[in-house]
Enzyme design. Structure first.
Site, PDB file in Angstrom:
ATOM      1  N   GLY A 122     -93.931 -51.136  45.109  1.00 53.56           N
ATOM      2  CA  GLY A 122     -94.877 -52.248  45.110  1.00 53.56           C
ATOM      3  C   GLY A 122     -95.967 -51.999  46.137  1.00 53.56           C
ATOM      4  O   GLY A 122     -95.732 -51.302  47.128  1.00 53.56           O
ATOM      5  N   GLN A 134    -102.528 -54.159  51.933  1.00 53.52           N
ATOM      6  CA  GLN A 134    -101.991 -52.870  52.422  1.00 53.52           C
ATOM      7  C   GLN A 134    -102.990 -51.725  52.277  1.00 53.52           C
ATOM      8  O   GLN A 134    -102.796 -50.654  52.849  1.00 53.52           O
ATOM      9  CB  GLN A 134    -100.700 -52.515  51.680  1.00 53.52           C
ATOM     10  CG  GLN A 134     -99.558 -53.482  51.952  1.00 53.52           C
ATOM     11  CD  GLN A 134     -98.305 -53.050  51.230  1.00 53.52           C
ATOM     12  OE1 GLN A 134     -98.099 -53.405  50.077  1.00 53.52           O
ATOM     13  NE2 GLN A 134     -97.477 -52.271  51.899  1.00 53.52           N
ATOM     14  N   CYS A 170     -91.039 -51.004  53.518  1.00 53.14           N
ATOM     15  CA  CYS A 170     -92.428 -51.341  53.217  1.00 53.14           C
ATOM     16  C   CYS A 170     -93.312 -50.163  53.597  1.00 53.14           C
ATOM     17  O   CYS A 170     -93.149 -49.590  54.679  1.00 53.14           O
ATOM     18  CB  CYS A 170     -92.835 -52.581  54.015  1.00 53.14           C
ATOM     19  SG  CYS A 170     -94.539 -53.087  53.749  1.00 53.14           S
ATOM     20  N   LEU A 171     -94.237 -49.808  52.718  1.00 48.09           N
ATOM     21  CA  LEU A 171     -95.124 -48.679  52.999  1.00 48.09           C
ATOM     22  C   LEU A 171     -95.962 -48.916  54.257  1.00 48.09           C
ATOM     23  O   LEU A 171     -96.416 -47.971  54.885  1.00 48.09           O
ATOM     24  CB  LEU A 171     -96.041 -48.419  51.794  1.00 48.09           C
ATOM     25  CG  LEU A 171     -95.335 -47.963  50.508  1.00 48.09           C
ATOM     26  CD1 LEU A 171     -96.325 -47.881  49.358  1.00 48.09           C
ATOM     27  CD2 LEU A 171     -94.636 -46.626  50.714  1.00 48.09           C
ATOM     28  N   HIS A 210     -91.564 -60.009  48.048  1.00 47.25           N
ATOM     29  CA  HIS A 210     -92.031 -59.147  49.150  1.00 47.25           C
ATOM     30  C   HIS A 210     -93.558 -58.956  49.073  1.00 47.25           C
ATOM     31  O   HIS A 210     -94.264 -59.109  50.070  1.00 47.25           O
ATOM     32  CB  HIS A 210     -91.295 -57.795  49.074  1.00 47.25           C
ATOM     33  CG  HIS A 210     -91.733 -56.778  50.088  1.00 47.25           C
ATOM     34  ND1 HIS A 210     -90.884 -56.262  51.037  1.00 47.25           N
ATOM     35  CD2 HIS A 210     -92.942 -56.174  50.289  1.00 47.25           C
ATOM     36  CE1 HIS A 210     -91.554 -55.394  51.782  1.00 47.25           C
ATOM     37  NE2 HIS A 210     -92.806 -55.312  51.345  1.00 47.25           N
ATOM     38  N   GLU A 211     -94.047 -58.657  47.860  1.00 47.33           N
ATOM     39  CA  GLU A 211     -95.487 -58.425  47.686  1.00 47.33           C
ATOM     40  C   GLU A 211     -96.278 -59.721  47.848  1.00 47.33           C
ATOM     41  O   GLU A 211     -97.365 -59.724  48.434  1.00 47.33           O
ATOM     42  CB  GLU A 211     -95.779 -57.796  46.315  1.00 47.33           C
ATOM     43  CG  GLU A 211     -95.135 -56.440  46.072  1.00 47.33           C
ATOM     44  CD  GLU A 211     -95.317 -55.443  47.200  1.00 47.33           C
ATOM     45  OE1 GLU A 211     -96.371 -55.473  47.860  1.00 47.33           O
ATOM     46  OE2 GLU A 211     -94.391 -54.662  47.454  1.00 47.33           O
ATOM     47  N   HIS A 236     -97.056 -60.472  51.343  1.00 48.77           N
ATOM     48  CA  HIS A 236     -98.209 -59.740  51.885  1.00 48.77           C
ATOM     49  C   HIS A 236     -99.499 -60.540  51.682  1.00 48.77           C
ATOM     50  O   HIS A 236    -100.399 -60.494  52.517  1.00 48.77           O
ATOM     51  CB  HIS A 236     -98.369 -58.375  51.194  1.00 48.77           C
ATOM     52  CG  HIS A 236     -97.491 -57.293  51.760  1.00 48.77           C
ATOM     53  ND1 HIS A 236     -97.553 -56.898  53.081  1.00 48.77           N
ATOM     54  CD2 HIS A 236     -96.545 -56.515  51.184  1.00 48.77           C
ATOM     55  CE1 HIS A 236     -96.673 -55.914  53.288  1.00 48.77           C
ATOM     56  NE2 HIS A 236     -96.050 -55.664  52.152  1.00 48.77           N
TER      57      HIS A 236
END
Ligand code: CO
Length: 190
Positions: free
Chosen positions: A55, A60, A116-117, A158-159, A162
């Protein structure tokens, strides 16, 4: 919800890491459903697949807009090609894009080890809703709804966090949250 006839193409965008302030900002709704948005989504998917991740939300990649992409079940394998070099091969893409999403219903709970990236190297269990109902727009601006369970539900939550300026470590116990915040700041100074 799924993007039909997806072809892996685009450009990789630099991934912003915590604690960059763009990750803590509440993102603005997407208003232009045009070729610029299409291009952004294409590049976000390309970036996500190559990271690799399941994701990626616009903040991000430094854009404070309410859009994220995800794919929870593509195949990825490292193979040695004819010249003896390792090569990553990806297939069976099921990309999704959610624009201006709103979680309108929730039920149950489950914990899952998340990463998470934007927070490289941190993997921790987070408790979230097991099932959610989401209203969102697609790239044409059409209003759609979906039901998600388990990993898809976790990934959307999660996304979606963000877009509200919440990075998953904020969902951990105070003890763990403070530990990681200090550790990340210390590592950045090195
Ligand atoms: Co993330």
């Amino acid at each position: 919800m799924k993007i039909e006839n997806y072809e892996l193409k685009g450009e990789s965008m630099p991934i912003i890491t915590y604690p960059n302030p763009v990750l803590s900002a509440k993102a603005a709704p997407v208003t232009g459903f045009d070729s610029q948005l299409e291009k952004l989504v294409q590049n976000m998917l390309f970036t996500m697949y190559h990271a690799p991740g399941i994701g990626l939300a616009a903040p991000q990649v430094g854009l404070s807009q309410r859009v994220f992409v995800l794919d929870i079940d593509y195949d990825r394998e490292v193979v040695t090609n004819s010249s003896g070099k390792d090569e990553v091969r990806m297939s069976n893409f099921s990309p999704m894009v959610l624009i201006n999403p709103i979680i309108t219903g929730t039920s149950g709970s489950m914990t899952y080890e998340e990463g998470c990236l934007s927070v490289p190297g941190v993997y921790e269990e987070v408790k979230r809703f097991k099932s959610i109902h989401v209203k969102y727009q697609n790239m044409k601006g059409e209003f759609l709804e979906l039901e998600a369970d388990d990993l898809l539900s976790i990934c959307i939550q999660h996304e979606n966090d963000h877009l509200d300026g919440i990075v998953f470590i904020e969902r951990l116990s105070n003890l763990k949250k403070n530990f990681y915040k200090k550790k990340i700041l210390k590592d950045k100074k090195k």
